[in-house]
Design a protein around this motif. Structure first.
Motif, PDB file in Angstrom:
ATOM      1  N   MET A  86      55.706  35.247  19.746  1.00 14.97           N
ATOM      2  CA  MET A  86      55.417  34.405  20.898  1.00 14.97           C
ATOM      3  C   MET A  86      54.109  34.821  21.565  1.00 14.97           C
ATOM      4  O   MET A  86      53.754  36.009  21.587  1.00 14.97           O
ATOM      5  CB  MET A  86      56.552  34.492  21.923  1.00 14.97           C
ATOM      6  CG  MET A  86      57.929  34.182  21.368  1.00 14.97           C
ATOM      7  SD  MET A  86      58.117  32.464  20.857  1.00 14.97           S
ATOM      8  CE  MET A  86      57.963  31.632  22.438  1.00 14.97           C
ATOM      9  N   GLU A  87      53.407  33.830  22.105  1.00 15.11           N
ATOM     10  CA  GLU A  87      52.194  34.055  22.887  1.00 15.11           C
ATOM     11  C   GLU A  87      52.406  33.513  24.291  1.00 15.11           C
ATOM     12  O   GLU A  87      52.915  32.407  24.464  1.00 15.11           O
ATOM     13  CB  GLU A  87      51.000  33.360  22.232  1.00 15.11           C
ATOM     14  CG  GLU A  87      49.703  33.507  23.011  1.00 15.11           C
ATOM     15  CD  GLU A  87      48.593  32.636  22.439  1.00 15.11           C
ATOM     16  OE1 GLU A  87      47.687  33.169  21.795  1.00 15.11           O
ATOM     17  OE2 GLU A  87      48.655  31.401  22.642  1.00 15.11           O
ATOM     18  N   GLU A  88      51.997  34.284  25.291  1.00 19.41           N
ATOM     19  CA  GLU A  88      52.115  33.864  26.690  1.00 19.41           C
ATOM     20  C   GLU A  88      50.718  33.866  27.309  1.00 19.41           C
ATOM     21  O   GLU A  88      50.081  34.910  27.417  1.00 19.41           O
ATOM     22  CB  GLU A  88      53.055  34.794  27.452  1.00 19.41           C
ATOM     23  CG  GLU A  88      53.302  34.344  28.882  1.00 19.41           C
ATOM     24  CD  GLU A  88      54.312  35.225  29.587  1.00 19.41           C
ATOM     25  OE1 GLU A  88      55.515  34.948  29.458  1.00 19.41           O
ATOM     26  OE2 GLU A  88      53.896  36.175  30.260  1.00 19.41           O
ATOM     27  N   LYS A  89      50.263  32.673  27.690  1.00 21.74           N
ATOM     28  CA  LYS A  89      48.935  32.517  28.280  1.00 21.74           C
ATOM     29  C   LYS A  89      49.077  32.202  29.765  1.00 21.74           C
ATOM     30  O   LYS A  89      49.880  31.363  30.162  1.00 21.74           O
ATOM     31  CB  LYS A  89      48.166  31.393  27.579  1.00 21.74           C
ATOM     32  CG  LYS A  89      46.760  31.201  28.105  1.00 21.74           C
ATOM     33  CD  LYS A  89      45.977  30.195  27.263  1.00 21.74           C
ATOM     34  CE  LYS A  89      46.507  28.794  27.419  1.00 21.74           C
ATOM     35  NZ  LYS A  89      45.657  27.802  26.731  1.00 21.74           N
ATOM     36  N   THR A  90      48.282  32.908  30.580  1.00 22.89           N
ATOM     37  CA  THR A  90      48.334  32.732  32.033  1.00 22.89           C
ATOM     38  C   THR A  90      46.930  32.439  32.553  1.00 22.89           C
ATOM     39  O   THR A  90      45.978  33.156  32.204  1.00 22.89           O
ATOM     40  CB  THR A  90      48.891  33.983  32.722  1.00 22.89           C
ATOM     41  OG1 THR A  90      50.165  34.305  32.148  1.00 22.89           O
ATOM     42  CG2 THR A  90      49.061  33.747  34.214  1.00 22.89           C
ATOM     43  N   LEU A  91      46.814  31.393  33.381  1.00 22.32           N
ATOM     44  CA  LEU A  91      45.559  31.042  34.037  1.00 22.32           C
ATOM     45  C   LEU A  91      45.599  31.561  35.469  1.00 22.32           C
ATOM     46  O   LEU A  91      46.556  31.300  36.210  1.00 22.32           O
ATOM     47  CB  LEU A  91      45.338  29.527  34.027  1.00 22.32           C
ATOM     48  CG  LEU A  91      45.308  28.852  32.653  1.00 22.32           C
ATOM     49  CD1 LEU A  91      45.093  27.363  32.806  1.00 22.32           C
ATOM     50  CD2 LEU A  91      44.231  29.455  31.785  1.00 22.32           C
ATOM     51  N   SER A  92      44.559  32.300  35.860  1.00 17.28           N
ATOM     52  CA  SER A  92      44.480  32.884  37.202  1.00 17.28           C
ATOM     53  C   SER A  92      43.261  32.313  37.918  1.00 17.28           C
ATOM     54  O   SER A  92      42.154  32.262  37.348  1.00 17.28           O
ATOM     55  CB  SER A  92      44.378  34.409  37.117  1.00 17.28           C
ATOM     56  OG  SER A  92      45.488  34.939  36.424  1.00 17.28           O
ATOM     57  N   TRP A  93      43.467  31.919  39.172  1.00 16.55           N
ATOM     58  CA  TRP A  93      42.405  31.295  39.979  1.00 16.55           C
ATOM     59  C   TRP A  93      42.154  32.158  41.218  1.00 16.55           C
ATOM     60  O   TRP A  93      43.028  32.894  41.661  1.00 16.55           O
ATOM     61  CB  TRP A  93      42.792  29.880  40.409  1.00 16.55           C
ATOM     62  CG  TRP A  93      43.183  29.010  39.271  1.00 16.55           C
ATOM     63  CD1 TRP A  93      44.390  28.941  38.659  1.00 16.55           C
ATOM     64  CD2 TRP A  93      42.334  28.085  38.591  1.00 16.55           C
ATOM     65  NE1 TRP A  93      44.380  28.031  37.640  1.00 16.55           N
ATOM     66  CE2 TRP A  93      43.113  27.478  37.570  1.00 16.55           C
ATOM     67  CE3 TRP A  93      40.997  27.685  38.728  1.00 16.55           C
ATOM     68  CZ2 TRP A  93      42.609  26.519  36.718  1.00 16.55           C
ATOM     69  CZ3 TRP A  93      40.491  26.725  37.883  1.00 16.55           C
ATOM     70  CH2 TRP A  93      41.279  26.156  36.887  1.00 16.55           C
ATOM     71  N   LEU A  94      40.948  32.015  41.760  1.00 13.08           N
ATOM     72  CA  LEU A  94      40.601  32.746  42.969  1.00 13.08           C
ATOM     73  C   LEU A  94      41.347  32.151  44.151  1.00 13.08           C
ATOM     74  O   LEU A  94      41.289  30.940  44.395  1.00 13.08           O
ATOM     75  CB  LEU A  94      39.085  32.682  43.213  1.00 13.08           C
ATOM     76  CG  LEU A  94      38.557  33.502  44.387  1.00 13.08           C
ATOM     77  CD1 LEU A  94      38.810  34.980  44.169  1.00 13.08           C
ATOM     78  CD2 LEU A  94      37.070  33.224  44.585  1.00 13.08           C
ATOM     79  N   PRO A 110      39.245  40.577  44.609  1.00 16.38           N
ATOM     80  CA  PRO A 110      39.663  39.249  45.087  1.00 16.38           C
ATOM     81  C   PRO A 110      41.107  38.960  44.712  1.00 16.38           C
ATOM     82  O   PRO A 110      41.587  39.370  43.652  1.00 16.38           O
ATOM     83  CB  PRO A 110      38.699  38.308  44.370  1.00 16.38           C
ATOM     84  CG  PRO A 110      38.256  39.052  43.156  1.00 16.38           C
ATOM     85  CD  PRO A 110      38.219  40.495  43.570  1.00 16.38           C
ATOM     86  N   GLU A 111      41.784  38.257  45.597  1.00 14.66           N
ATOM     87  CA  GLU A 111      43.156  37.852  45.327  1.00 14.66           C
ATOM     88  C   GLU A 111      43.161  36.674  44.360  1.00 14.66           C
ATOM     89  O   GLU A 111      42.344  35.768  44.461  1.00 14.66           O
ATOM     90  CB  GLU A 111      43.868  37.473  46.629  1.00 14.66           C
ATOM     91  CG  GLU A 111      44.074  38.648  47.566  1.00 14.66           C
ATOM     92  CD  GLU A 111      44.894  38.240  48.782  1.00 14.66           C
ATOM     93  OE1 GLU A 111      45.380  37.084  48.783  1.00 14.66           O
ATOM     94  OE2 GLU A 111      45.035  39.058  49.700  1.00 14.66           O
ATOM     95  N   LEU A 112      44.119  36.707  43.434  1.00 18.02           N
ATOM     96  CA  LEU A 112      44.212  35.673  42.415  1.00 18.02           C
ATOM     97  C   LEU A 112      45.536  34.945  42.535  1.00 18.02           C
ATOM     98  O   LEU A 112      46.565  35.527  42.910  1.00 18.02           O
ATOM     99  CB  LEU A 112      44.087  36.275  41.015  1.00 18.02           C
ATOM    100  CG  LEU A 112      42.764  36.988  40.695  1.00 18.02           C
ATOM    101  CD1 LEU A 112      42.829  37.584  39.300  1.00 18.02           C
ATOM    102  CD2 LEU A 112      41.583  36.042  40.825  1.00 18.02           C
ATOM    103  N   VAL A 113      45.505  33.675  42.244  1.00 19.86           N
ATOM    104  CA  VAL A 113      46.703  32.839  42.189  1.00 19.86           C
ATOM    105  C   VAL A 113      46.977  32.530  40.722  1.00 19.86           C
ATOM    106  O   VAL A 113      46.086  32.048  40.006  1.00 19.86           O
ATOM    107  CB  VAL A 113      46.512  31.537  42.989  1.00 19.86           C
ATOM    108  CG1 VAL A 113      47.755  30.664  42.866  1.00 19.86           C
ATOM    109  CG2 VAL A 113      46.241  31.859  44.442  1.00 19.86           C
ATOM    110  N   HIS A 114      48.191  32.823  40.257  1.00 15.33           N
ATOM    111  CA  HIS A 114      48.527  32.674  38.845  1.00 15.33           C
ATOM    112  C   HIS A 114      49.341  31.403  38.627  1.00 15.33           C
ATOM    113  O   HIS A 114      50.305  31.129  39.351  1.00 15.33           O
ATOM    114  CB  HIS A 114      49.334  33.878  38.347  1.00 15.33           C
ATOM    115  CG  HIS A 114      48.666  35.194  38.634  1.00 15.33           C
ATOM    116  ND1 HIS A 114      47.561  35.635  37.944  1.00 15.33           N
ATOM    117  CD2 HIS A 114      48.952  36.160  39.551  1.00 15.33           C
ATOM    118  CE1 HIS A 114      47.194  36.814  38.401  1.00 15.33           C
ATOM    119  NE2 HIS A 114      48.021  37.160  39.384  1.00 15.33           N
ATOM    120  N   ASP A 115      48.961  30.649  37.619  1.00 14.73           N
ATOM    121  CA  ASP A 115      49.751  29.496  37.202  1.00 14.73           C
ATOM    122  C   ASP A 115      50.987  29.978  36.444  1.00 14.73           C
ATOM    123  O   ASP A 115      51.017  31.110  35.960  1.00 14.73           O
ATOM    124  CB  ASP A 115      48.921  28.592  36.294  1.00 14.73           C
ATOM    125  CG  ASP A 115      47.851  27.843  37.067  1.00 14.73           C
ATOM    126  OD1 ASP A 115      47.900  27.875  38.311  1.00 14.73           O
ATOM    127  OD2 ASP A 115      46.965  27.236  36.426  1.00 14.73           O
TER     128      ASP A 115
END
Length: 596
Positions: free
Chosen positions: A411-419, A458-463
Motif C-alpha cells: 500500500m501507498e499513502e500520499k498526503t498533501l500538506s498546505w500552509l 510554518p504550520e501545515l494543514v494536512h489533507d
C-alpha cells in the motif's frame, strides 16, 4: 455426475476381464489333447504368451485387483474351473478408486474371502458395517464424504487391522467415541489425517484404548497446530511406533516424558507469530517531481504492508499496533472512506469492496481482520520491524485460513500538506486601493519592530491521506497444516513503475488552441529565417563538411546503452507455529521480581 453402487462397479470390472473370450476360455481356438492339430488352434502355452507379452493387445493392464491377471491365466490353463462362485471367492483384494461409488451394498458379501478393500476418492457418505465381509483386514476410505462413524462402528469387521479415514468430514465428539478398543480390538494402523478433529486430549484418550495400535497418522487436523502436538500424543501412547510417517525415537520419548501428566497446560490453542522485516525495491516517488514547481502543497509518501488474519490475537507485538487506524482516508476516486478494517458507525468489519484494498470473499470478510505494518517514508530499504503473535482458539478457522493462504498488499499513502493561514492575515481588513506616491515610499523608513518574536516552522494543514494499492501477492501456507512449523519467504510483488505526477500531465493538456497556433506561427518564422541564413553548397567549406561527416559516422557506430532490468519489490516474511520441543517448553517463563 452419475453415481453407482459398489457391487455394480465390481461386476463391470469382472466383465472386462473377458474370461470367456480369446485367448481365454474354452473356445474353438484352444487345442485339445485328443483333437486334430489344426492351423486355427493354439496350445495353452502360446495363449499364455499372448496374455503375458507386454506389447500384446490382450495384455491386461488394469490394477484394480492382483487376482484379475491371475484369473485370466487360469482361464487359459483350466477354463472349466471358472464358475461364478469360484470367481467371486477368488478375490482377496479389490481397489475401486475414483469411480463415483456412492454406497456400499450387500452385494459385497458375495466376496467371502475378501481381505483388502480400497474405496478412495469416491462419494460414499455412509458405510453399513453389516455389508462388509467378516474376513476384511484392510479398509481404505480416504477422500470420501463420510461425516459420521456410527454406521461403521455398529458392527465392524472383527479382523480389521488397517483403517484409513483420512480427508473426510470427521471430528465430532461421537466420532471420537467410535474410535475405541471396544470397536477395533485388532486395529494396528489408523489414518485420521486431514480431518476436523480439534480436541486433542479427548481423541488421544480414546486412542489409548486401542491395544494393538502401532501406526497413527494425524497430520492435517486442526489440533496438530497447537504447541503440545506431537509431544502430548507421543507421551500418551507409549506403544506407538510411527506417528505421521515418522518413527518415534527414544529421544522423542525422553524429550516429552511427563507431558501426558500435565493436562492443565495442554490447551487447544494455536500460537502463530507473523514477522515482516525488510521491504526493498520501491522506486523513489520524487524522482519525477519538477524542482521548479510551487513550494505548496508538500507531498509526502508512506508505504506499508496490509494483510488479513484471524481476528483474535494477543497484544504480544513489536512496533505499532497491528490493526489499521480508524482515521478516514481518501481512495483513488477522491471519495472519503473510513479505514478498511472498521466501520466508524457500527464498529464492525466493512466490505473491502468499498476501500482501496482488493476484494475478498465472504469467508475473509467474516472471519478475518485487516492488519497493517507501520507506515514508513520512502527509502531504498524499509525496515518494517513488524512482529505480531496470534493466539487462536478456533482451530478450524485457522486451518481454513492456512489452506487458502496469506495475501499481502503493498500500500501507498500520499498526503498533501498546505500552509496554514496566519492569524494576522485573518484579522487584518483589506484597505481601499489608493494611488501611492513612489517618492514618499522610498524615503519612508520602516518602523522598528517591538518585541519581535522569532518565527518557528510554518504550520501545515494536512489533507486526508490517499491510499493506493500498488501490488498484491499470495503466499501458500498449506505446509503449516501438514506438519510444518515455519514458512519463510521473500515475497515478490514484481517491478513497480512510478508514474509521473499528475501536474505535468495537466500542464500539457491545458494548452489551448491559441497557444498551438502561436507555436505554429513562431515555427514558420523560424524556418523562413533559417532559409535566408542558410549558405549555398558552394559557400560551404570542405573542412566543415568533413567534420559533419565524421560526426555522423561516430553517431552511427555508437552502441545505445542496454536498459537495466526492472528491480522487483520484495518483502521478507516469516510465519511460525509455536511448538514445544521438550517438556520444559510447556511451562510459562517466569520473570524474577526484585525485592526492595
Amino acid at each position: 455426475m452419475s453415481s453407482t453402487i459398489l457391487s455394480a462397479a465390481i461386476e463391470k470390472k469382472i466383465r472386462r476381464l473377458c474370461l470367456t473370450d480369446f485367448p481365454c476360455g474354452n473356445g474353438p481356438w484352444r487345442r485339445t489333447k485328443n483333437g486334430s492339430d489344426e492351423a486355427r488352434t493354439e496350445s495353452p502355452d502360446v495363449l499364455l504368451d499372448l496374455l503375458r507379452y507386454p506389447r500384446s493387445p490382450w495384455t491386461y493392464k488394469d490394477t484394480w485387483s492382483p487376482q484379475a491377471s491371475e484369473l485370466r491365466e487360469l482361464a487359459v490353463r483350466e477354463p472349466k474351473r471358472l464358475s461364478k462362485d469360484f470367481i467371486l471367492n477368488y478375490f482377496t483384494t479389490i481397489r475401486i478408486t475414483g469411480k463415483n461409488v456412492s454406497s456400499v451394498d450387500e452385494g459385497l458379501l458375495k466376496f467371502s474371502k475378501l481381505e483388502e478393500l480400497v474405496l478412495s476418492s469416491n462419494l460414499i457418505s455412509e458405510i453399513p458395517a453389516k455389508h462388509l465381509p467378516g474376513t476384511l483386514k484392510i479398509l481404505e476410505l480416504r477422500a470420501n464424504r463420510l461425516s459420521s462413524l456410527s454406521g461403521l462402528a455398529s458392527c465392524p469387521p472383527p479382523q480389521l487391522q488397517y483403517l484409513g479415514l483420512g480427508s473426510n468430514s470427521l471430528g465430532s465428539h461421537q466420532d471420537i467415541c467410535d474410535l475405541t478398543g471396544r470397536h477395533w480390538p485388532r486395529l494396528a494402523c489408523l489414518d485420521l489425517s486431514n480431518c476436523n478433529f480439534q480436541e486433542q486430549q479427548y481423541l488421544v484418550a480414546a486412542l489409548e484404548t486401542l491395544p494393538c495400535l502401532k501406526t497413527l497418522t494425524l497430520k492435517g487436523n486442526p489440533f496438530t497446530m497447537t504447541p503440545s502436538y506431537p509431544g502430548f500424543t507421543v507421551d500418551s501412547l507409549p506403544q506407538l511406533s510411527c506417528l505421521d510417517s515418522s518413527w518415534v525415537t527414544t529421544e522423542d520419548r525422553y524429550n516429552f516424558f511427563g507431558l501426558a501428566r500435565i493436562n492443565d497446560l495442554v490447551e487447544d490453542v494455536a500460537s502463530v507469530t507473523l514477522s515482516l522485516t525488510r521491504l526493498r525495491g520501491i522506486p523513489d516517488p520524487l524522482m519525477h517531481v519538477d524542482k521548479k514547481a510551487a513550494e505548496f502543497p508538500i507531498v509526502t509518501y508512506k508505504y506499508f504492508i496490509s494483510y488479513r488474519f484471524c481476528s483474535r490475537h494477543t497484544p504480544d507485538h513489536q512496533g505499532e499496533d497491528g490493526k489499521l487506524d480508524t482515521s478516514p482516508h481518501v481512495t483513488e476516486d477522491n471519495s472519503v472512506r473510513p479505514d478498511p478494517g472498521s466501520d466508524g458507525n457500527t464498529g464492525k468489519n466493512v466490505s473491502v469492496l468499498d476501500t482501496a484494498v482488493p476484494a475478498v470473499d465472504a469467508y475473509e470478510t467474516e472471519l478475518l481482520s485487516l492488519y497493517a505494518t507501520p507506515k514508513l517514508s520512502w527509502s531504498e530499504c524499509l525496515d518494517l520491524n513488524y512482529t505480531l503473535t496470534y493466539s487462536i482458539s478456533c482451530l478450524g478457522d485457522l486451518k481454513k485460513f492456512f489452506t487458502h493462504g496469506l495475501h499481502l498488499n503493498l500500500m501507498e499513502e500520499k498526503t498533501l500538506s498546505w500552509l496554514a493561514p496566519s492569524e494576522e492575515a485573518q484579522h487584518v481588513k483589506p484597505s481601499p486601493t489608493k494611488k501611492k506616491d513612489k517618492s514618499k515610499e522610498k524615503n519612508k523608513t520602516p518602523p522598528k519592530a517591538k518585541n519581535k518574536k522569532k518565527k518557528g516552522p510554518p504550520e501545515l494543514v494536512h489533507d486526508p491521506p490517499i491510499r493506493k494499492l500498488l501490488h498484491s501477492v499470495h503466499i501458500p501456507m498449506q505446509s503449516l497444516v501438514q506438519g510444518g512449523h515455519r514458512v519463510s519467504a521473500v515475497c515478490d510483488f514484481g517491478p513497480l513503475h512510478m508514474e509521473p505526477p499528475p501536474k505535468q500531465e495537466e500542464e500539457t493538456e491545458k494548452r489551448t488552441k491559441g497557444d498551438k497556433k502561436k507555436d505554429k506561427k513562431t515555427k514558420d518564422n523560424k524556418e523562413a529565417k533559417e532559409k535566408q541564413k542558410k549558405p549555398t553548397e558552394q559557400q560551404k567549406s570542405p573542412r566543415g563538411k568533413g567534420k559533419d561527416a565524421k560526426k555522423r559516422d561516430m553517431d552511427e557506430h555508437t552502441v545505445p546503452p542496454v536498459p537495466l532490468p526492472p528491480v522487483p519489490v520484495t518483502v521478507e516474511l516469516s510465519v511460525e507455529l509455536q511448538k514445544w520441543k521438550t517438556v520444559s517448553d510447556a511451562f510459562p517463563s517466569v520473570t524474577p521480581v526484585e525485592n526492595g
